[in-house]
Write a protein that holds these residues in place. Structure first.
Motif, PDB file in Angstrom:
ATOM      1  N   GLY A 268       0.113  -1.362   0.353  1.00  0.00           N
ATOM      2  CA  GLY A 268       0.030  -0.044   0.006  1.00  0.00           C
ATOM      3  C   GLY A 268       0.753   1.194  -0.124  1.00  0.00           C
ATOM      4  N   ASP A 269       0.344   2.141  -0.531  1.00  0.00           N
ATOM      5  CA  ASP A 269       0.606   3.950  -0.894  1.00  0.00           C
ATOM      6  C   ASP A 269       1.746   4.015   1.329  1.00  0.00           C
ATOM      7  OD1 ASP A 269       0.343   4.198  -2.886  1.00  0.00           O
ATOM      8  OD2 ASP A 269      -1.261   5.565  -2.701  1.00  0.00           O
ATOM      9  N   GLU A 270       0.367   3.509   2.440  1.00  0.00           N
ATOM     10  CA  GLU A 270       0.923   4.088   2.875  1.00  0.00           C
ATOM     11  C   GLU A 270       2.734   3.943   3.946  1.00  0.00           C
ATOM     12  OE1 GLU A 270      -0.487   4.623   7.870  1.00  0.00           O
ATOM     13  OE2 GLU A 270      -1.900   4.026   6.183  1.00  0.00           O
TER      14      GLU A 270
ATOM     15  N   ASP B  25       4.430   2.070   2.025  1.00  0.00           N
ATOM     16  CA  ASP B  25       5.480   2.444   0.592  1.00  0.00           C
ATOM     17  C   ASP B  25       6.238   3.943   0.851  1.00  0.00           C
ATOM     18  OD1 ASP B  25       7.334   2.367  -1.856  1.00  0.00           O
ATOM     19  OD2 ASP B  25       6.066   4.082  -2.639  1.00  0.00           O
ATOM     20  N   GLU B  26       5.053   4.454   1.178  1.00  0.00           N
ATOM     21  CA  GLU B  26       5.660   6.325   1.999  1.00  0.00           C
ATOM     22  C   GLU B  26       6.805   6.354   3.381  1.00  0.00           C
ATOM     23  OE1 GLU B  26       2.520   8.122   2.066  1.00  0.00           O
ATOM     24  OE2 GLU B  26       1.603   8.261   0.466  1.00  0.00           O
TER      25      GLU B  26
ATOM     26  N   GLN C 130      10.235   4.877   2.438  1.00  0.00           N
ATOM     27  CA  GLN C 130      10.988   5.887   1.155  1.00  0.00           C
ATOM     28  C   GLN C 130      11.433   6.499   2.648  1.00  0.00           C
ATOM     29  OE1 GLN C 130      12.171   6.033  -1.782  1.00  0.00           O
ATOM     30  NE2 GLN C 130      10.824   5.022  -2.519  1.00  0.00           N
TER      31      GLN C 130
END
Length: 111
Positions: free
Chosen positions: A98-100, A102-103, A106
């Motif tokens: 998910g985007d969360e 992934d962020e 990063q």
């Protein structure tokens, strides 16, 4: 499992056994996918091969984008299409998350 005398043993898909018996190089890393026939092998020389329908297409696309270079250190596969790839030069790629998350990854890598 890899033993000190260079032999190895495993429990997994029959096609994995066939693949490992036909090559003379030991595996560095073997990842199993969610389907019974899915696996990804990384050998000590950085070369690799995979089998099975559940190996994520996004991972396959990344390998093609990298011109299928034989410089892998490890690959992992998750139960719902997640994947991670690391190369000998330290580069990392991942997908199927998910985007969360992934962020978060990063930001951890940048700190």
């Amino acid at each position: 499992v890899s033993f000190h005398n260079g032999t190895f043993d495993w429990k997994g898909p029959k096609s994995l056994g066939t693949t490992l018996k036909k090559v003379s190089k030991p595996p560095r890393c073997i990842a199993f996918g969610p389907a019974q026939d899915a696996y990804f092998i990384v050998y000590h020389d950085g070369s690799w091969e995979y089998n099975g329908r559940s190996v994520p297409q996004e991972l396959i696309n990344k390998l093609k984008e990298r011109k299928e270079r034989p410089d892998l250190v490890c690959v992992t596969l998750g139960p719902k299409g997640e994947w991670f790839l690391r190369t000998e030069n330290g580069r990392l790629w991942w997908g199927g998350i998910g985007d969360e998350l992934d962020e978060l990854i990063q930001s951890l890598l940048e700190s």
